[in-house]
Design a protein around this motif. Structure first.
Motif, PDB file in Angstrom:
ATOM      1  N   ARG A 150       0.915  -0.892   0.075  1.00  0.00           N
ATOM      2  CA  ARG A 150      -0.324   0.126   0.514  1.00  0.00           C
ATOM      3  C   ARG A 150       0.698   1.851   0.070  1.00  0.00           C
ATOM      4  NH1 ARG A 150      -4.355   0.763   4.766  1.00  0.00           N
ATOM      5  NH2 ARG A 150      -2.732   2.147   5.658  1.00  0.00           N
ATOM      6  N   GLU A 194     -17.143   3.066   4.040  1.00  0.00           N
ATOM      7  CA  GLU A 194     -16.163   3.303   3.086  1.00  0.00           C
ATOM      8  C   GLU A 194     -15.303   2.844   5.138  1.00  0.00           C
ATOM      9  OE1 GLU A 194     -15.320   7.591   2.404  1.00  0.00           O
ATOM     10  OE2 GLU A 194     -16.778   7.718   1.171  1.00  0.00           O
ATOM     11  N   GLN A 220     -13.247  -0.553   5.335  1.00  0.00           N
ATOM     12  CA  GLN A 220     -11.421  -0.307   4.389  1.00  0.00           C
ATOM     13  C   GLN A 220     -11.227  -2.357   6.014  1.00  0.00           C
ATOM     14  OE1 GLN A 220     -11.133   3.054   5.936  1.00  0.00           O
ATOM     15  NE2 GLN A 220      -8.529   3.485   5.288  1.00  0.00           N
ATOM     16  N   HIS A 221     -11.968  -1.495   6.934  1.00  0.00           N
ATOM     17  CA  HIS A 221     -11.706  -2.442   7.863  1.00  0.00           C
ATOM     18  C   HIS A 221     -11.757  -4.179   7.589  1.00  0.00           C
ATOM     19  CE1 HIS A 221     -14.823  -3.167  10.384  1.00  0.00           C
ATOM     20  NE2 HIS A 221     -15.092  -1.459   9.998  1.00  0.00           N
ATOM     21  N   ASN A 245     -12.455  -6.075   4.803  1.00  0.00           N
ATOM     22  CA  ASN A 245     -12.681  -6.421   3.007  1.00  0.00           C
ATOM     23  C   ASN A 245     -12.478  -7.596   2.662  1.00  0.00           C
ATOM     24  OD1 ASN A 245     -11.408  -6.247   0.661  1.00  0.00           O
ATOM     25  ND2 ASN A 245     -12.340  -3.646   0.426  1.00  0.00           N
TER      26      ASN A 245
END
Lengths: 490, 167
Positions: free
Chosen positions: A104, A280, A284-285, A287
């Motif tokens: 990332r 969101e 994000q956490h 996925n």
């Protein structure tokens, strides 16, 4: 052979790279028989030793050279790694979730540099994604603005609006701001986190007291309705809001999950922003959990608090959270009392004005009907009534009439000009004044203007009267037939 | 609680809605009601592998092939393939449907149901054909009498949970 050992050791490959030990077969040794001149006293000469080394180690040397090229040269290393780079990445990514996270920062840096140097490239890539997103945002904003505007217009002429206007002027805010504040009246009654692909409910929260249908069914049916809408209208857009009477369902869609809320009333745009933020965060956490979801929603319990926080309510007249200059909670009652006082005061003033006006109207009517007065015009100048017309001096005095009606004489200016009224009562009055009849004489006026005298009178009076009567306006003839002459006393 | 999305597939009038109604409510209605769009019911089943809530998607049979292409089947964990043995064409329909679903890449557990077991004497499908369907996990059920309905749904639930455990 002991002497040969150091040479053999020195030809070993560098540390970390191992070569297979190579054994010479007996045939090879036979092929490499040394001649007698290469031997000195049974020992190898230096030349012979070199040759022997060349014979024994030529294969290894070639391999070492190849390996050195591969390992020590940059081009060699690049070629070797490039052959397996993709496979290695895929394999590592498949067994280690940390791999993507490690990449990332690199990807972020690369994007940052790319945006800095060639923003146009990324703009072209993102355009198809950003376009619809911006359109949706604009559409949402316009819809919200339109809704609040409609509401404002609807309520402009109500008592409530009057109260809001008073509050606006008192607090120094715009009326629109007050209307917006007052229309934040909604309650989020149900919140669902839904797995997008299966339509299964991941989490559900509802407020106490609201009807709580089977969350699994609602979630599935909601998904079916949205699928139906998409299939029917052949669109990739999502059904993100629908209304059922007082209830509205607001849906925010992500790539893997959907968050939906059931709202009573009209929620602010901020709610939709909060839905998007929650979604969101989940993407994000969680996925991986969303990708691998197989019907067990246990993992998503970590989001329950966030979902619960969506269940907010805003009631009419409640304070806005971000407006420090909010009014005292009892202010509406005070405003109502003030309005009541004002209304009563205005009503009192109007009543008094109406009563005074009625008195004036009564006075003017009396003046018009009074004998000996011909009122041609009544006007107001500088706050005083101005009377115009004619008045017989023997007629009613306007000042006396004003007093009778309880009105101040100072408020009236009389421009009435004198005249002689031919009404019989005035003609008779004038006759009485002019002729001064004795008590034994009675005067009467006929309709055709004949003054009739009856009774008894002296000749002297008769003589005077016959002269004086000619000066009396309104007397056409003097008839003395009814008079009995009495002689004067000696 | 584990949730599973289950779709009922089959030709129009084979008894998909009736099977769900029998399974969920224990009722049977003689009237034939066309399902428009999709109707969803839910029931919890206890299996040896644990409890599971089945979300039962009852789809319109008339547009079944279109539905297969649509998003309704997306993410399903299993499906019941229903046919009516008194109408052999519904078996063909079911088999074609199965092929279509498989071709679409939906490799999930399924159970084939020969509904209307109560009308066994009127069956138009030969015994040999029925036997050949055992490879698809054929079960016999009757939404009218309730026979075999519980067992069919329980079998599918167990298959889906086994699939989960194997993963």
């Amino acid at each position: 052979m002991n002497r040969a050992l150091p040479a053999r050791e020195s030809s070993q490959p560098p540390e970390g790279e191992r070569l297979e030990d190579k054994q010479l077969s007996s045939d090879q040794l036979e092929d490499k028989q040394l001649s007698s001149d290469q031997l000195e006293d049974g020992q190898l000469s230096p030349a012979g030793l070199d040759e022997l080394q060349a014979l024994l180690l030529s294969g290894e040397r070639e391999r070492i050279a190849q390996l050195e090229t591969l390992v020590l040269s940059e081009s060699g290393r690049t070629a070797a790694v490039s052959d397996v780079l993709l496979e290695a990445m895929l394999e590592r990514a498949g067994r280690d979730p940390q791999f993507a996270r490690s990449l990332r920062p690199l990807v972020e840096d690369a994007l940052r540099v790319s945006v800095k140097r060639t923003p146009l490239v990324l703009a072209e890539i993102l355009f198809p994604i950003l376009g619809p997103a911006i359109r949706r945002t604009v559409a949402h904003t316009l819809a919200a603005a339109s809704a609040s505007l409609s509401r404002a217009i609807d309520q402009t002429l109500t008592l409530e609006a009057l109260r809001w206007r008073l509050e606006a002027s008192r607090t120094g805010r715009s009326f629109g701001e007050i209307v917006l504040l007052k229309t934040l009246e909604y309650r989020v009654e149900q919140a669902y986190l839904i797995h997008r692909e299966t339509g299964l409910v991941l989490l559900h929260e509802g407020v106490v007291g609201s009807s709580t249908p089977d969350a699994g069914l609602v979630s599935a049916m909601l998904t079916a309705i949205r699928d139906f809408a998409q299939d029917s209208f052949q669109t990739s857009d999502n059904l993100d809001q629908f209304q059922l009477g007082e209830l509205a369902v607001h849906v925010e869609t992500g790539p893997l999950a959907v968050v939906a809320v059931v709202v009573r009333g009209s929620p602010p745009q901020e709610l939709r922003d909060r839905l998007a933020q929650l979604l969101e965060g989940v993407h994000q956490h969680s996925n991986d959990a969303l990708h691998e979801f197989d019907g067990d929603p246990q993992h998503f319990e970590i989001t329950r608090n966030e979902l619960t926080e969506l269940l907010v309510a805003a009631y009419r007249g409640a304070r806005a959270p971000k407006t420090p200059r909010v009014t005292h909670p009892r202010q509406p009652q005070r405003v109502a009392a003030l309005i009541a006082v004002i209304v009563v005061a205005i009503a009192g003033v109007l009543l008094l004005a109406q009563r005074e006006r009625a008195r004036w109207d009564g006075f003017f009517a009396a003046l018009r009907n009074a004998p000996g007065i011909a009122l041609t015009n009544v006007s107001q100048q500088n706050g005083r009534w101005v009377l115009e017309g004619l008045r017989d001096p023997l007629g009613v005095n306007p000042a006396a009439l004003l007093e009778q009606h309880g009105l101040p004489a100072a408020q009236v200016r009389s421009n009435l000009r004198p005249f002689a009224s031919l009404e019989s009562v005035f003609v008779l009055k004038r006759a009485m004044i002019a002729l001064e009849p004795p008590s034994t004489v009675r005067l009467q006026l006929s309709n055709d203007g004949v003054l009739l005298a009856s009774g008894s009178a002296s000749t002297t009076w008769l003589a005077n009267a016959q002269v004086r009567v000619t000066a009396i306006a309104g007397v056409a003839r003097f008839n003395l037939d009814g008079i009995k002459i009495i002689s004067a006393r000696p | 609680m584990i949730y599973k999305k289950v779709c009922l597939l089959g030709a129009p009038g084979v008894g998909k809605t009736s099977l769900i109604q029998r399974f969920v409510s224990g009722l049977f209605d003689e009237r034939y009601l066309v399902t428009i769009g999709a109707k969803i019911d839910a029931r919890t089943v206890v299996t040896p592998s644990g409890e599971v809530q089945l979300m039962l998607w009852d789809l319109n049979g008339d547009e079944m092939f279109e539905r297969v292409q649509s998003s309704y089947l997306r993410g399903m964990h299993g499906y019941l393939l229903v046919f009516d043995p008194t109408r052999p064409d519904t078996l063909e329909f079911a088999l074609r449907l199965r092929e279509t679903v498989e071709a679409r890449g939906a490799s999930v557990p399924s159970v084939m149901i020969a509904n209307k077991a109560d009308l066994h004497v009127d069956w138009q499908v030969s015994a040999a054909q029925i036997t050949a369907l055992d490879v698809y996990g054929l079960t016999r059920a009757s939404a009218k009498t309730g026979a075999g309905v519980e067992a069919t749904f329980a079998t599918l639930a167990q298959l889906m949970l086994q699939g989960r455990r194997e993963e």
